[in-house]
Structure formats: structure tokens, C-alpha cells
Design a protein around this motif. Structure first.
Motif: not given
Length: 50
Positions: A19-24, A32-36, A39-40
């Protein structure tokens, strides 16, 4: 993209790092990361490529 990542994470197909990769890649936001994940997003702990 948000819905696909969320569904895949909930199904266990994606890890936190996935999921972090999608943020990057700017395909989802840090919010969105936090919603999914619940976690922060912490970019400092994300492994960097050499």
C-alpha cells in the motif's frame, strides 16, 4: 485506484508495504493509506531503493 487497493488489502493480497508503494507512486494519498490500513503513513520508514 483507492477502491482496488482497499479491497486487495482487506482480502490480504496486499501488505502495508504494498500500500505504501501506491502512495509513493502517487496513485493514492497518505490520507487514503490511513483510511485503508488504519495506520498513519510514515514515509521515513519506507525502504528506499539503492
Amino acid at each position: 485506484m483507492f477502491d482496488l487497493v482497499k479491497q486487495s488489502y482487506e482480502a490480504g493480497w496486499y501488505t502495508l508495504d504494498n500500500v505504501k508503494t501506491f502512495v509513493q507512486a502517487r496513485m493514492i494519498t497518505q490520507d487514503d493509506y490511513k483510511t485503508i490500513t488504519g495506520q498513519d503513513y510514515d514515509a521515513v520508514t519506507t525502504p528506499q531503493s539503492a
